[in-house]
Design a protein around this motif. Structure first.
Motif, short mmCIF file in Angstrom:
data_model
loop_
_atom_site.label_atom_id
_atom_site.label_comp_id
_atom_site.label_asym_id
_atom_site.label_seq_id
_atom_site.Cartn_x
_atom_site.Cartn_y
_atom_site.Cartn_z
N MET A 135 0.84 -1.20 0.00
CA MET A 135 0.00 0.00 0.00
C MET A 135 0.87 1.25 0.00
N ASP A 136 1.98 1.21 0.70
CA ASP A 136 2.88 2.37 0.75
C ASP A 136 3.51 2.67 -0.60
N LYS A 137 3.58 1.67 -1.49
CA LYS A 137 4.19 1.87 -2.80
C LYS A 137 3.24 2.53 -3.79
N ALA A 138 1.95 2.56 -3.44
CA ALA A 138 0.96 3.22 -4.31
C ALA A 138 0.96 4.71 -4.03
N SER A 139 1.14 5.52 -5.07
CA SER A 139 1.28 6.96 -4.86
C SER A 139 0.04 7.76 -5.25
N ASP A 140 -0.97 7.10 -5.80
CA ASP A 140 -2.21 7.79 -6.18
C ASP A 140 -3.03 8.00 -4.92
N ASP A 141 -2.81 9.14 -4.28
CA ASP A 141 -3.32 9.32 -2.93
C ASP A 141 -4.84 9.27 -2.83
N MET A 142 -5.57 9.90 -3.76
CA MET A 142 -7.03 9.92 -3.65
C MET A 142 -7.61 8.51 -3.78
N SER A 143 -7.10 7.73 -4.70
CA SER A 143 -7.56 6.35 -4.84
C SER A 143 -7.17 5.53 -3.63
N LYS A 144 -5.97 5.79 -3.12
CA LYS A 144 -5.52 5.08 -1.92
C LYS A 144 -6.44 5.40 -0.75
#
Length: 634
Positions: free
Chosen positions: A302-311
């Motif tokens: 999860m930390d590797k995902a940078s699309d903050d709004m989707s995260k």
């Protein structure tokens, strides 16, 4: 409806008063309630606008400038100037068209469904080549949301003319032309698609060419061609959008975390492009690890995902599931807090498809939704005062009934009875009271030792709510022709709308995938049951826009209705052609989103149209009661 209009001379004078230093360079342009300082504005010009509203409040307003097939919204900051509202804008140099939107109260005023559209011109006063088609394209895709009606034929004509005038514009207009054409003439659209495919034969192809061919193969549902073209794109252009999207499709179909990791390895080895697709792969794998109980791996991916709004959305959904089930509440609290922190950090990262005000409003709405999750988690952990603080954020943004109920629940648990009486009274008077709302009010009212009898107090509130709602419905009442139809129900019986003339008819457009539709159905069942013995009222539930077709569609709908024991008369809307997502009746009624309900009077005319569901089951039944009574002439 009356509109204040100015003569050409008065309009010119009023607009010139907007600035003492500038005279309009030519005769002003009048479009409905909108006055512009130029008849033929050009990119880069400063343009003064003046809008006449029936409301004394400042309208919510913005304009959109088009750049070929793209569109960019910009806020208008209207100020009251006499009987009108004024502003001035500088038209972007890249623009080829303008569309203005004005919202008075809850409704957009769209110049009698024609819209406020403005073509742009060059220095010689000639219309820009892409202006007409750019505006038509925007209106075709977004116009109905703002109350603008458009005809497919006119949009198709704009595409055709643009392509005839400039073959190089095919990148923008060819595929929209084909897809729009397919709605009315599938054979002609397929012929054009094949002719376009054939035109590439023998040519040296670029990435754009391969992409166009791939999208045409998608349109024709030619899977072998899609596979072949995708293989070429993957080898020659590994960062192509459609290659990246294919990894997303593969990830959705993966059945285990091992398969998911293989897809991610392939992606990183062959493409590795940063962006929404890569983020999706990481988020999906993280979620699977969490479902398998591996918190450490979940956190890593999860930390590797940078699309903050989707995260943030994923985090909120995961937290909500745990909150509802009362499981892993500490983990859920961490997730929920992370989602809120992400929203708080987004304020300067506006997407192009929002104006600044729209983005601010969207963030506030999203924060309210995530705060509702956070409040429930805190409450279930016994942190009542913290839960109340979170829920106060949640109810600040047009909260639905379930959100306000939780707020009253938390306040009641904290014995803040005066506050419960205050807020529950407010909700009931505003027509947002539910059975639970009234129970919390009763508890608090009794505990706070009020002088008036509770039942009298509640009856007074309900009368206020009823009278206000009835007055509003009377304002919203319409008298429009209802398109006729003949549809079969789940029993194979043909139902003709014309046979029901003389009765009040409630039409409910829905689909099995539609969450709000399904949430509204317990309320609709209450209404159906209430009128079961009234032979002058008919309820018809029109299933439409399903992703399946034929027997599979009918079985899915039948199973859904049976599994929920609904006693609905469900009619099956007919697709315009086999496999199409375009359906006849929903199109005839110009429905843009579901659930949408229509109430038809005994004269066969539409009296009410209601879109969406606010989550208040009791309110839905009461509103239908009033609509049915008014439509019936009671």
């Amino acid at each position: 409806m009356k509109h204040l209009r100015l003569s050409a001379f008065l309009a010119f004078t009023a607009l010139s008063l907007l600035s003492c230093s500038d005279e309009p360079k030519e005769t002003p342009l009048s479009i409905g309630n909108l006055e512009l300082s130029e008849t033929k504005p050009s990119p880069g010009d400063s343009l003064k606008i003046a809008y006449t509203s029936k409301d004394s409040l400042v309208p919510e307003a913005f304009y959109v400038y088009t750049v070929a097939s793209s569109a960019y919204p910009v806020d208008l900051n209207l100020v009251k100037d006499g009987e009108r509202f004024t502003d001035a804008i500088k038209i972007p140099d890249s623009a080829d068209g303008l569309i203005f939107h004005f919202k008075n109260g809850e409704e957009y005023e769209a110049n009698g469904e024609k819209g406020y559209t403005v073509n742009l011109y060059d220095a010689e006063g000639e219309m820009l080549p892409s202006s007409k088609v750019a505006i038509a394209h925007y209106i075709s895709g977004r116009g109905s949301y703002y109350g603008i009606k458009t005809e497919s034929d006119s949009t198709l004509a704009a595409y055709t003319q643009a392509l005839e005038n400039d073959a190089a514009s095919s990148e923008d207009w060819l595929l929209p032309q084909i897809y729009l054409m397919s709605r009315s003439d599938a054979e002609q659209a397929n012929t054009l698609a094949q002719k376009t495919i054939d035109s590439y034969s023998g040519k040296t192809l670029t990435e754009k060419d391969y992409t166009t061919l791939f999208r045409l193969a998608q349109f024709k549902k030619d899977q072998p061609a899609q596979d072949s073209l995708l293989a070429i794109l993957k080898t020659e252009y590994p960062k192509n959008t459609w290659v990246l999207n294919n990894y997303v499709s593969q990830m959705r179909q993966a059945k285990s975390v091992d398969e998911q990791l293989e897809i991610l390895d392939d992606f990183n080895e062959n493409s590795g492009a940063d962006g929404t697709q890569k983020d999706f792969l990481y988020r999906t794998i993280a979620t699977t690890f969490l479902e398998n109980g591996n918190i450490e791996a979940y956190t890593e991916y999860m930390d590797k995902a940078s699309d903050d709004m989707s995260k943030a959305s994923i985090l909120n959904n995961l937290a909500w599931e745990r909150a509802e089930n009362g499981e892993e509440l500490e983990v859920a609290e961490t997730m929920s807090k992370q989602s809120l922190d992400i929203i708080d950090a987004q304020k300067s990262d506006k997407p192009d498809y929002y104006t600044a005000k729209q983005f601010e409003k969207s963030l506030a709405s999203t924060k309210a939704m995530y705060s509702d999750t956070y409040g429930l988690i805190l409450f279930k952990q016994g942190k009542v005062k913290e839960a109340i603080a979170a829920q106060e954020v949640a109810v600040a943004d047009r909260a639905t009934a379930d959100v306000t109920e939780r707020y009253l629940q938390f306040l009641t648990a904290d014995e803040q009875y005066d506050k419960v009486v205050e807020k529950a009274t407010e909700y009931i008077k505003d027509g947002n009271g539910t059975s639970a709302t009234k129970e919390y009010l009763k508890t608090a009212y009794t505990a706070s030792e009020q002088d008036e009898d509770f039942e009298n107090y509640l009856s007074g509130l309900e009368k206020i709510a009823h009278d206000n709602a009835l007055a509003e419905l009377k304002k919203e009442m319409i008298d429009e022709e209802a398109p006729t139809f003949n549809l079969k129900n789940l029993n194979g019986e043909e139902i003709a709308l014309t046979d029901l003339k003389g009765k009040t008819v409630v039409l409910d457009f829905w689909a099995t995938w539609c969450g709000p539709c399904k949430i509204s159905f317990p309320g609709m069942q209450k209404a159906v049951t209430k009128y079961a013995d009234n032979d002058q009222v008919e309820f018809l539930f029109i299933d439409t826009w399903e992703s399946t077709s034929g027997e599979a569609r009918e079985k899915g709908v039948s199973d859904f209705i049976a599994s929920n024991a609904y006693t609905f008369n469900v009619l099956m809307d007919t697709p315009k052609e086999e496999g199409s997502r375009e359906y006849d009746v929903v199109s005839a009624y110009e429905v843009d989103g579901i659930p949408t309900k229509f109430v038809l009077g005994p004269d066969g005319k539409i009296k009410f149209k209601a879109v969406g569901f606010d989550g208040n089951t009791d309110g839905l039944v009461e509103e239908l009661d009033m609509m049915i009574a008014l439509a019936s002439g009671q």
